[in-house]
Write a protein that holds these residues in place. Sequence first.
Motif, mmCIF file in Angstrom:
data_model
loop_
_atom_site.group_PDB
_atom_site.id
_atom_site.type_symbol
_atom_site.label_atom_id
_atom_site.label_comp_id
_atom_site.label_asym_id
_atom_site.label_seq_id
_atom_site.Cartn_x
_atom_site.Cartn_y
_atom_site.Cartn_z
ATOM 1 N N SER A 65 -30.782 78.544 47.173
ATOM 2 C CA SER A 65 -30.662 77.838 47.874
ATOM 3 C C SER A 65 -28.832 77.925 48.249
ATOM 4 C CB SER A 65 -30.870 76.315 48.048
ATOM 5 O OG SER A 65 -32.334 76.303 47.937
ATOM 6 N N LEU A 66 -28.770 77.854 50.209
ATOM 7 C CA LEU A 66 -26.553 78.261 50.077
ATOM 8 C C LEU A 66 -26.636 77.254 51.165
ATOM 9 C CD1 LEU A 66 -26.515 82.145 49.690
ATOM 10 C CD2 LEU A 66 -25.827 80.205 47.913
ATOM 11 N N PRO A 67 -25.409 76.830 51.379
ATOM 12 C CA PRO A 67 -24.686 76.126 52.385
ATOM 13 C C PRO A 67 -24.786 76.178 53.834
ATOM 14 C CG PRO A 67 -23.539 75.877 50.861
ATOM 15 C CD PRO A 67 -24.111 77.306 50.290
ATOM 16 N N SER A 68 -25.106 76.366 54.384
ATOM 17 C CA SER A 68 -25.781 76.995 55.820
ATOM 18 C C SER A 68 -24.400 76.489 57.033
ATOM 19 C CB SER A 68 -26.898 76.614 56.885
ATOM 20 O OG SER A 68 -26.963 74.042 57.068
ATOM 21 N N GLU A 69 -24.184 75.248 56.526
ATOM 22 C CA GLU A 69 -22.070 75.498 57.412
ATOM 23 C C GLU A 69 -21.168 75.227 56.235
ATOM 24 O OE1 GLU A 69 -22.478 71.413 59.993
ATOM 25 O OE2 GLU A 69 -24.583 72.315 60.827
ATOM 26 N N GLU A 75 -15.952 82.275 55.116
ATOM 27 C CA GLU A 75 -17.244 83.423 55.632
ATOM 28 C C GLU A 75 -17.515 83.970 54.177
ATOM 29 O OE1 GLU A 75 -16.077 86.061 58.702
ATOM 30 O OE2 GLU A 75 -16.313 84.801 59.670
ATOM 31 N N TYR A 92 -17.115 82.657 48.629
ATOM 32 C CA TYR A 92 -16.450 82.407 50.262
ATOM 33 C C TYR A 92 -14.947 82.438 50.367
ATOM 34 C CZ TYR A 92 -21.474 81.075 50.841
ATOM 35 O OH TYR A 92 -22.918 81.348 50.695
ATOM 36 N N CYS A 195 -26.196 70.470 53.391
ATOM 37 C CA CYS A 195 -26.317 71.252 54.010
ATOM 38 C C CYS A 195 -26.793 72.273 53.847
ATOM 39 C CB CYS A 195 -25.383 71.415 55.364
ATOM 40 S SG CYS A 195 -24.099 72.787 54.555
ATOM 41 N N MET A 196 -26.939 72.300 52.348
ATOM 42 C CA MET A 196 -27.347 73.496 51.354
ATOM 43 C C MET A 196 -29.399 73.865 51.652
ATOM 44 S SD MET A 196 -25.954 73.464 47.660
ATOM 45 C CE MET A 196 -26.707 74.843 47.194
ATOM 46 N N SER A 197 -29.603 74.832 51.903
ATOM 47 C CA SER A 197 -30.859 74.566 52.624
ATOM 48 C C SER A 197 -32.061 76.430 51.552
ATOM 49 C CB SER A 197 -31.081 74.732 53.852
ATOM 50 O OG SER A 197 -30.906 75.557 55.038
ATOM 51 N N ILE A 199 -33.418 79.816 51.656
ATOM 52 C CA ILE A 199 -32.807 80.857 52.017
ATOM 53 C C ILE A 199 -34.156 82.006 51.727
ATOM 54 C CG2 ILE A 199 -30.267 80.740 52.281
ATOM 55 C CD1 ILE A 199 -30.229 82.203 49.700
#
Length: 200
Positions: A65-69, A75, A92, A195-197, A199
């Motif tokens: 999982s990684l943050p989406s925002e 970046e 990032y 907001c981690m989801s 991937i």
Amino acid sequence: MMRKNTKSFMIAMTLAILLSMFASLALNTVEPGNYSQPPDFYAVSREVSLNEMVEVANKYNISLSLPSEFPSNLELTAIYLMKSPFLAIVVYSAEGNKDYKTAELGIQIKPVPPDSTPTYLQLESQVENSEFEYALEINGWPVKVNEKADSGGDSEFRDKYGENTLLVRVWIEGNEYTICAPTLKTDDAVQLVACMSLIT
């Protein structure tokens, strides 16, 4: 007999050295919540793409999982991966910085045994007497926040960000994510976790 004892001693020493090397790769020191950089993760990892990291994780049945925002125009700039045992640092930056030691945000991903994943109540017990640490539960995940974690031994990091850094640890589906965010406010880092989801 002496030769056999010498051989056993050498095997034991070799195993001890290897275990020490793998243990030192963690971003956390033995004391939970403190932060230190791996001695030289570049020496045991290589830079990979996001797709390659996911492919390797899938091979080992690891869900990532990684943050989406992201706040502050951060970046994805680099991913460093050690395949076995699986350990990744995702970098990032708003400056195009690819160095995990000095970038504005780094996320270490490390699979952990199920019995080493703490509950929210366990984390709450750990931080009840701490001035700068506290426990949260986000999306059902146990989260530990340290607003003044030790920056570790890396002089470049200390020169850039100071003696302390914001450190957030979250446990999701068998992985421990250690988020070092020296430039973020606590609320922004917590929102990052929220907001981690998954991937794929």
